[in-house]
Design a protein around this motif. Sequence first.
Motif, short mmCIF file in Angstrom:
data_model
loop_
_atom_site.label_atom_id
_atom_site.label_comp_id
_atom_site.label_asym_id
_atom_site.label_seq_id
_atom_site.Cartn_x
_atom_site.Cartn_y
_atom_site.Cartn_z
N ALA A 1 45.28 38.95 7.07
CA ALA A 1 46.50 38.90 7.87
C ALA A 1 46.21 38.10 9.12
CB ALA A 1 46.95 40.32 8.22
N ALA A 2 46.74 36.89 9.16
CA ALA A 2 46.58 36.06 10.35
C ALA A 2 47.83 36.23 11.18
CB ALA A 2 46.40 34.61 9.92
N GLU A 3 47.67 36.78 12.37
CA GLU A 3 48.84 37.16 13.16
C GLU A 3 48.77 36.56 14.56
OE1 GLU A 3 51.13 38.92 11.69
OE2 GLU A 3 50.04 39.71 9.96
N THR A 4 49.93 36.47 15.18
CA THR A 4 49.94 36.00 16.57
C THR A 4 50.38 37.12 17.53
OG1 THR A 4 52.16 35.16 16.18
CG2 THR A 4 50.36 33.56 16.02
N ARG A 5 50.86 38.25 16.99
CA ARG A 5 51.22 39.39 17.85
C ARG A 5 51.13 40.69 17.03
NH1 ARG A 5 57.68 39.23 18.72
NH2 ARG A 5 57.23 41.41 19.15
N ASP A 6 50.98 41.79 17.75
CA ASP A 6 50.88 43.12 17.11
C ASP A 6 49.96 43.06 15.89
OD1 ASP A 6 52.75 43.95 18.96
OD2 ASP A 6 54.43 43.50 17.63
N ILE B 1 41.67 41.98 6.30
CA ILE B 1 40.97 41.40 7.44
C ILE B 1 42.03 40.83 8.37
CG2 ILE B 1 39.32 39.62 8.19
CD1 ILE B 1 39.10 40.85 4.67
N ALA B 2 42.09 41.42 9.57
CA ALA B 2 43.12 41.01 10.53
C ALA B 2 42.53 40.02 11.53
CB ALA B 2 43.63 42.24 11.26
N ASN B 3 43.21 38.89 11.68
CA ASN B 3 42.78 37.88 12.66
C ASN B 3 43.87 37.71 13.69
OD1 ASN B 3 41.98 36.03 9.81
ND2 ASN B 3 40.46 36.97 11.12
N ASP B 4 43.46 37.66 14.95
CA ASP B 4 44.39 37.34 16.01
C ASP B 4 44.27 35.84 16.28
OD1 ASP B 4 45.76 36.93 18.30
OD2 ASP B 4 44.92 38.65 19.38
N LEU B 5 45.26 35.09 15.85
CA LEU B 5 45.18 33.62 15.96
C LEU B 5 45.17 33.12 17.39
CD1 LEU B 5 47.52 32.42 13.07
CD2 LEU B 5 45.04 32.51 13.10
N THR B 6 45.59 33.98 18.32
CA THR B 6 45.64 33.54 19.72
C THR B 6 44.27 33.63 20.39
OG1 THR B 6 46.17 35.74 20.53
CG2 THR B 6 48.04 34.32 19.95
#
Length: 394
Positions: free
Chosen positions: A320-325, A343-348
Amino acid sequence: MKNIVLGVTGSIAAYKAAEIASLLVKKGYQVQVIMTPAAAEFITSLTMQSISQHPVHVDMFNTLSQWEIEHISLAQGADLILVAPASANLIGKVASGIADNLLATTIMATGAPVVFAPAMNTGMYENPVFQHWMNFLKGMGYIFIEPDEGRLACGTSGKGRLPAPEKIVAAVEQILDVRKDLDGKHVLVTAGPTREPIDPVRFLSNHSSGKMGYALAREAEKRGAQVTLVSGPTKLAPPEGVKVIAVKTAEEMFNAVKNLFPVADIVIKAAAVADFRPRQQAQEKIKKKRAVLSLELERTPDILSYLGEHKDKQILVGFAAETRDVLTNAQDKLNRKNLDLIIANDLTQEGAGFEVDTNVATILFKGGSALTLPMMTKTELACVILDEIIKLFQ
Ligand code: CTP
């Protein structure tokens, strides 16, 4: 990433060192080559440099201070030193403490395992003096890969041939204790972006480089798995020993994955699948006559959701490539798609995302637990993910 110093000595088999270096690089090792002056008579340093993607160290006494630093840093940075082919001359020198070239001094200064793959004429190999020094070195903890029997360059037949590069690399991996904990498992990895055509020259896509998926495929193969990589368009070289199925669209990826799913034990969906595609693909190139162009988009198949619905024995892993929450969104995907882990990635975040070689991730598990990881290379993250998957089998 493990560092291997590859020492090449003057032997007619020196050309095989190029193949050995190439295999090691393809398997994801960092390879630093040291050539003795005699080796440079058989194979050029340019060949070895192009293959290892690092400057080659050839003996030169002209800059002594630099040479001093060089052999110490190579010796300390090595996880393993492989000398292939290893001449009787070099082995004799190491055994008797003579260090008059860069390779011999590096071997003397290292704490890493040293592996010799001797290659020479049968008479030389069987010579009691050579046998004495080889046994002496074995007793000191040096490792020898036994030469093959066969036709030798000098026209005779017997023991002394350098074994096939694959055999040497397999021995190295065993010595480096690469765990074969995925032996016998079928691993299906998807990687890269998909491309959804608009017309014959244009498409919708995303910035995925495929690096994370390729690293997972490469590491799983190293650990003994039978790996199939379904890859969208990337610039990456296919990992050694991995079956690659090239696809372009989400639909093609869906079909490939659906076919392979029944035999897979583990499915890792690292691909950045396009969620939408143009409802209609123009048969001719769209001309720019109009001021505004609207594209009607429709959903692509959600591959992972399909797998989640149809899974029986498979371990299912998503990204899960995310930009928020980030964690909330990732947890939601894990539940919705019936995954074992995500696998969670914070793209920011700096060091995370598409084109870079690093990633910053949190692994979320079905049971609700989480593993927060520091920034690491995509290869290191691939190893951690595989470790966690293996724990699920136990
Ligand atoms: N995925 C998939 N098929 C799709 C879209 C996504 O298999 N059509 C997979 C990706 O490979 C990834 C996971 O689903 O492992 C999450 O992808 P992501 O795009 O982050 O999630 P979406 O399901 O598209 O959700 P959202 O659009 O809400 O972010």
